[in-house]
Enzyme design. Structure first.
Site, PDB file in Angstrom:
ATOM      1  N   SER A  48       0.808  -1.221   0.000  1.00  0.00           N
ATOM      2  CA  SER A  48       0.000   0.000   0.000  1.00  0.00           C
ATOM      3  C   SER A  48       0.838   1.268   0.000  1.00  0.00           C
ATOM      4  O   SER A  48       0.378   2.319  -0.464  1.00  0.00           O
ATOM      5  CB  SER A  48      -0.933   0.004   1.217  1.00  0.00           C
ATOM      6  N   HIS A 250      -0.850   5.664   6.841  1.00  0.00           N
ATOM      7  CA  HIS A 250      -0.245   5.748   5.512  1.00  0.00           C
ATOM      8  C   HIS A 250       0.069   7.220   5.243  1.00  0.00           C
ATOM      9  O   HIS A 250      -0.495   8.114   5.886  1.00  0.00           O
ATOM     10  CB  HIS A 250      -1.204   5.216   4.437  1.00  0.00           C
TER      11      HIS A 250
END
Length: 274
Positions: A48, A250
């Site tokens: 990711s 993230h």
């Protein structure tokens, strides 16, 4: 004698002019024939952190985003993104079993890869430290450290060997992971500054392990740690998304731009086949 000398001078002048004209013509033809260099064929693999998860909108599968550093690299330094196959949730094992290596071949000039974080249970430790007690945080952190030191090196070695075989002519760039916290700004949810520091040290160990494995295969490692200093999830200007965000832990848009800058500065086109 004067007439003969004049004729000789004129003849020499004509010959010299002809030589210069031909030379210029040949040089011009060579330049035109050479033309611009072929684009650098670029394939992007990984998890990711490579797919751009955290900054929507995403593709229906794998959470790929236009904010991802592979997309931002496209067009820079004569780089042409060919296959963008990074997928959220990927591990060193599923990069292979999920078919990402099928994007690679002898025509791949540049390859970026982000993998290893999901092999360690890293996200579980982060949540344990944020929402659990001290003992829970310690146990989870110790478990992650054990996986990094005992499990990950062999997995990385197998993956990198398969990558090298699938893209024999590629310059491989392996990207590391950012530290998530800025402990100097105090507690974040249930994680004290000391616990945040422990988690950051886990990220450092993860990066060091990946860097060693990459070096053993002749791959280039890009460390983003210094670039993210003072921009952890609890900093005034965070480049990491917080727990309440769907893309928690993230990079945000600024974070992915930072990754792009790090990879861009690390890639030297003269080292790539083109």
């Amino acid at each position: 004698m004067t007439s003969s000398l004049a004729r000789a001078t004129r003849t020499a002048s004509v010959v010299l002019t002809a030589v210069v004209t031909v030379a210029a013509s040949v040089a011009g033809s060579t330049t035109a024939a050479a033309g611009p260099p072929d684009p650098i064929v670029y394939d992007a693999l990984g998890d990711s952190y490579a797919s751009g998860f955290g900054v929507p909108p995403y593709t229906p599968t794998c959470g790929r985003s236009d904010a991802a550093y592979p997309v931002q690299l496209d067009g820079r330094k004569h780089i042409a993104l060919d296959d963008f196959v990074a997928c959220g949730g990927a591990t060193t094992l599923t990069v292979v079993s999920g078919g990402q290596l099928a994007a690679l071949d002898a025509q791949t000039d540049l390859l970026t890869l982000s993998a290893g974080g999901n092999d360690t249970g890293w996200s579980t430790a982060v949540v344990a430290c944020l929402l659990g007690g001290d003992e829970t945080c310690t146990q989870a952190s110790d478990a992650v450290t054990a996986r990094i030191t005992t499990l990950l090196p062999a997995r990385l070695d197998r993956l990198y060997a398969q990558v090298a075989a699938a893209a024999p002519n590629a310059h491989v760039v392996v990207t590391g992971y950012a530290r998530l916290f800025s402990p100097e700004y105090g507690a974040y949810l249930g994680a004290s500054p000391a616990e945040q520091q422990t988690l950051n040290e886990g990220a450092d160990l993860l990066n060091a392990t990946i860097a060693r494995a990459a070096a053993a295969h002749g791959f280039q490692f890009v460390d983003v740690t210094k670039r993210f200093l003072d921009h952890g999830v609890n900093a005034p200007d965070p480049w990491i998304l917080g727990l309440s965000d769907p893309g928690a832990f993230h990079p945000n848009a600024d974070g992915y731009e930072t990754y792009t800058a790090a990879v861009t500065s690390a890639v030297n086109p003269s080292r790539l086949r083109s």
